[in-house]
Structure formats: structure tokens, C-alpha cells
Design a protein around this motif. Structure first.
Motif, short mmCIF file in Angstrom:
data_model
loop_
_atom_site.label_atom_id
_atom_site.label_comp_id
_atom_site.label_asym_id
_atom_site.label_seq_id
_atom_site.Cartn_x
_atom_site.Cartn_y
_atom_site.Cartn_z
N MET A 138 0.84 -1.19 0.00
CA MET A 138 0.00 0.00 0.00
C MET A 138 0.87 1.24 0.00
SD MET A 138 -3.00 1.04 2.67
CE MET A 138 -3.96 2.52 2.45
N ALA A 139 0.60 2.19 -0.91
CA ALA A 139 1.42 3.37 -1.03
C ALA A 139 1.32 4.22 0.23
CB ALA A 139 0.98 4.19 -2.25
N GLN A 140 2.45 4.83 0.62
CA GLN A 140 2.47 5.67 1.79
C GLN A 140 1.98 7.06 1.43
OE1 GLN A 140 6.65 4.39 2.34
NE2 GLN A 140 6.18 4.55 4.51
N GLN A 141 1.26 7.72 2.36
CA GLN A 141 0.72 9.04 2.12
C GLN A 141 1.75 10.09 2.51
OE1 GLN A 141 -2.28 9.45 0.59
NE2 GLN A 141 -2.11 7.23 0.42
N ALA A 142 1.63 11.28 1.85
CA ALA A 142 2.58 12.35 2.12
C ALA A 142 2.53 12.80 3.57
CB ALA A 142 2.28 13.54 1.19
N GLN A 194 3.48 18.91 -4.82
CA GLN A 194 2.13 18.46 -5.17
C GLN A 194 2.11 16.93 -5.29
OE1 GLN A 194 0.86 19.53 -9.22
NE2 GLN A 194 2.95 20.20 -9.65
N GLU A 195 0.89 16.39 -5.40
CA GLU A 195 0.69 14.97 -5.64
C GLU A 195 -0.10 14.84 -6.94
OE1 GLU A 195 -0.54 12.63 -2.23
OE2 GLU A 195 -0.07 14.35 -0.93
N VAL A 196 0.42 14.05 -7.88
CA VAL A 196 -0.17 13.99 -9.21
C VAL A 196 -0.22 12.55 -9.71
CG1 VAL A 196 0.68 16.30 -9.80
CG2 VAL A 196 2.06 14.29 -10.37
N SER A 197 -0.94 12.35 -10.83
CA SER A 197 -0.92 11.09 -11.55
C SER A 197 -0.04 11.30 -12.78
CB SER A 197 -2.33 10.70 -11.97
OG SER A 197 -2.30 9.51 -12.75
N TYR A 198 1.01 10.48 -12.90
CA TYR A 198 1.94 10.59 -14.04
C TYR A 198 2.02 9.23 -14.71
CZ TYR A 198 6.20 11.50 -16.71
OH TYR A 198 7.11 11.65 -17.73
N LYS A 199 1.57 9.17 -15.96
CA LYS A 199 1.53 7.91 -16.71
C LYS A 199 0.81 6.83 -15.92
CE LYS A 199 5.57 8.84 -19.60
NZ LYS A 199 6.88 8.36 -20.09
N LYS A 200 -0.34 7.23 -15.35
CA LYS A 200 -1.23 6.34 -14.61
C LYS A 200 -0.61 5.81 -13.31
CE LYS A 200 -3.71 4.85 -18.78
NZ LYS A 200 -4.19 3.70 -19.58
N ARG A 201 0.38 6.54 -12.81
CA ARG A 201 0.99 6.18 -11.54
C ARG A 201 0.86 7.35 -10.57
NH1 ARG A 201 2.47 0.72 -10.93
NH2 ARG A 201 3.32 -0.04 -12.90
N ASP A 202 0.48 7.07 -9.32
CA ASP A 202 0.41 8.11 -8.31
C ASP A 202 1.82 8.52 -7.91
OD1 ASP A 202 -2.35 8.11 -8.27
OD2 ASP A 202 -2.47 6.59 -6.68
N CYS A 203 2.06 9.82 -7.96
CA CYS A 203 3.40 10.33 -7.70
C CYS A 203 3.40 11.52 -6.77
CB CYS A 203 4.09 10.76 -9.00
SG CYS A 203 4.39 9.45 -10.20
N TRP A 204 4.51 11.65 -6.03
CA TRP A 204 4.82 12.89 -5.35
C TRP A 204 5.72 13.71 -6.28
CZ3 TRP A 204 6.03 8.61 -1.78
CH2 TRP A 204 5.07 8.45 -0.77
N ILE A 249 11.30 16.51 -8.93
CA ILE A 249 11.42 15.07 -9.10
C ILE A 249 10.05 14.41 -8.95
CG2 ILE A 249 12.61 12.98 -8.33
CD1 ILE A 249 14.55 15.07 -9.27
N TRP A 250 9.64 13.63 -9.96
CA TRP A 250 8.39 12.87 -9.88
C TRP A 250 8.71 11.48 -9.32
CZ3 TRP A 250 8.90 17.04 -12.74
CH2 TRP A 250 7.78 17.82 -13.05
N VAL A 251 8.20 11.17 -8.13
CA VAL A 251 8.53 9.92 -7.44
C VAL A 251 7.30 9.02 -7.37
CG1 VAL A 251 9.35 8.88 -5.31
CG2 VAL A 251 10.27 11.09 -6.05
N ASN A 252 7.44 7.81 -7.86
CA ASN A 252 6.38 6.80 -7.77
C ASN A 252 6.12 6.46 -6.31
OD1 ASN A 252 5.23 4.05 -7.60
ND2 ASN A 252 5.48 4.01 -9.82
N LYS A 253 4.87 6.66 -5.84
CA LYS A 253 4.55 6.43 -4.44
C LYS A 253 4.72 4.96 -4.04
CE LYS A 253 1.20 10.15 -3.67
NZ LYS A 253 -0.17 10.45 -3.18
N GLU A 254 4.38 4.07 -4.94
CA GLU A 254 4.39 2.64 -4.61
C GLU A 254 5.78 2.04 -4.67
OE1 GLU A 254 2.20 -1.52 -6.03
OE2 GLU A 254 1.82 0.36 -7.10
N LEU A 255 6.56 2.42 -5.69
CA LEU A 255 7.84 1.76 -5.95
C LEU A 255 9.05 2.56 -5.49
CD1 LEU A 255 7.09 0.42 -9.55
CD2 LEU A 255 6.79 -0.76 -7.36
N SER A 256 8.84 3.83 -5.10
CA SER A 256 9.93 4.70 -4.63
C SER A 256 11.04 4.84 -5.66
CB SER A 256 10.51 4.17 -3.31
OG SER A 256 9.55 4.24 -2.28
N HIS A 257 10.65 5.04 -6.91
CA HIS A 257 11.67 5.36 -7.91
C HIS A 257 11.21 6.57 -8.73
CE1 HIS A 257 9.65 3.92 -11.54
NE2 HIS A 257 9.32 2.84 -10.91
N ILE A 258 12.18 7.18 -9.43
CA ILE A 258 11.92 8.42 -10.17
C ILE A 258 11.32 8.11 -11.53
CG2 ILE A 258 13.01 10.44 -11.24
CD1 ILE A 258 15.09 10.34 -9.00
#
Length: 201
Positions: free
Chosen positions: A1-5, A152-162, A183-192
Motif C-alpha cells: 500500500m502506497a504511503q501518504q505524504a 504536489q501529488e499527481v498522476s503521471y503515466k497512470k501512476r500516483d506520484c509525489w 522530481i516525480w517519485v512513484n509512491k508505490e515503488l519509490s523510484h523516479i
């Protein structure tokens, strides 16, 4: 489960990104596309046929905590540039800057482009193989060099990102070509997923 900001600060997020375990040996093939660009429909687009360079990178981590690394990147295409390469050493010791050497096959010997001296207050100049990537872009990010903020928190290429805003510290500002990085960071996988920077003038 993705961690919240709210449960994870910006610096904590980037700590997970930078220190995410990705093995001790790395091999990858990459293509670098370069072109003159403009803005169309509020998007950056190439105004010419992109020039594409293919490269292979080999890297390995060293040291007791595997905080040091060495990597070698070699151009394999186009044929006219085959054999041009860059060797880079990154260090876990925050008092040491990354060392970089460029090898030009036409010259037949490497040229050092990074002194590794902490007391030099000039940013590194030059690009990676003539692309839009600077030599600074190739260095390993260090938490101690930046202030962090979740913009901000956004959706980038259908992935939730910080979207994490990185601003150089007063000391690092003297040695960086950037006034800020996003830097757009994938919330679930912790990669850029994506990044962009504003150059200093």
C-alpha cells in the motif's frame, strides 16, 4: 500500500529513492535522444529529427556499506562516435565530490573533468556526449546537498506520484548548475519517473 505524504516527509521520500536497494552490479542499455525543441500546444516538441545515441553502462558498488560506486558508460552507436566513454567514481564520503573522466577514441586517452576537491566553488561544466544532460546530472544525489519539499501529488503515466522540489543548500548552490530540481517519485515503488531542473543564470 502506497504511503501518504502526511506520513512521510519529502526528505524521507528522497532517502527511500536514493537508498533503495537495486543490487550491487548494474548493466543497462540506454538511448539518448537530442534535438532542438520548441513549444507546441503547451508541450515541448522537437523541431527537427532527433539525433539518437545508444550507450551501454556497467556499474558496481564498493566499500563496507557499498556506498561507493564505479560506472563506465560507452557509446555503441552511431558508428562515428563508437568508443567514446565516461568513467565515474561516486563516494559515500560527503567530503568527496564525484570523479569523472571522458575518453575520446579519436584522441586515444582519457581527460579528467572532475577534480574531486571540496574547496572549489565552481559548478561542473560540459554535457554528457553532447546531449542536454549535464555532467552534474550523472552524479549520485546526496541528501545533505538539498532542502526538500513536496510541491504536489499527481498522476503521471497512470501512476500516483509525489512531485518533490529540491533546492540546493547554500554550500551546494556554489557547486550546482541548478537553482531547483523537480522530481516525480512513484509512491508505490519509490523510484523516479521524471525530473526537470531550472538552470542558474
Amino acid at each position: 500500500m502506497a504511503q501518504q505524504a502526511s506520513a512521510l516527509g519529502a526528505k524521507d521520500i528522497m532517502d527511500k529513492v536514493i537508498n533503495r536497494y537495486d543490487g550491487t552490479t548494474k548493466v543497462r542499455h540506454q538511448e539518448i535522444s537530442t534535438c532542438k525543441y520548441g513549444v507546441k500546444n503547451r508541450r515541448l516538441v522537437c523541431n527537427e529529427t532527433p539525433r539518437v545515441k545508444a550507450a551501454q553502462t556497467f556499474g558496481k558498488d564498493f566499500g563496507a556499506q557499498e556506498e561507493d560506486s564505479k560506472s563506465l558508460t560507452i557509446i555503441v552507436a552511431p558508428a562515428a562516435e563508437r568508443g567514446i566513454g565516461m568513467l565515474q567514481f561516486d563516494y559515500g564520503d560527503v567530503t568527496r565530490e564525484s570523479d569523472q573522466w571522458i575518453y575520446l577514441s579519436a584522441v586515444g586517452k582519457p581527460k579528467r573533468v572532475a577534480s574531486g576537491k571540496q574547496d572549489e566553488d565552481e559548478p561542473k561544466k560540459g554535457s554528457l556526449f553532447g546531449s542536454e544532460f549535464s555532467l552534474e546530472d550523472m552524479e549520485k544525489l546526496r541528501l545533505s546537498d538539498y532542502h526538500f519539499e513536496i510541491s504536489q501529488e499527481v498522476s503521471y503515466k497512470k501512476r500516483d506520484c509525489w512531485v518533490v522540489k529540491m533546492t540546493p543548500t547554500a554550500i551546494h548552490t556554489k557547486k550546482s548548475n541548478y537553482s531547483k530540481l523537480l522530481i516525480w517519485v512513484n509512491k508505490e515503488l519509490s523510484h523516479i519517473h521524471n525530473d526537470t531542473g531550472r538552470r542558474t543564470t
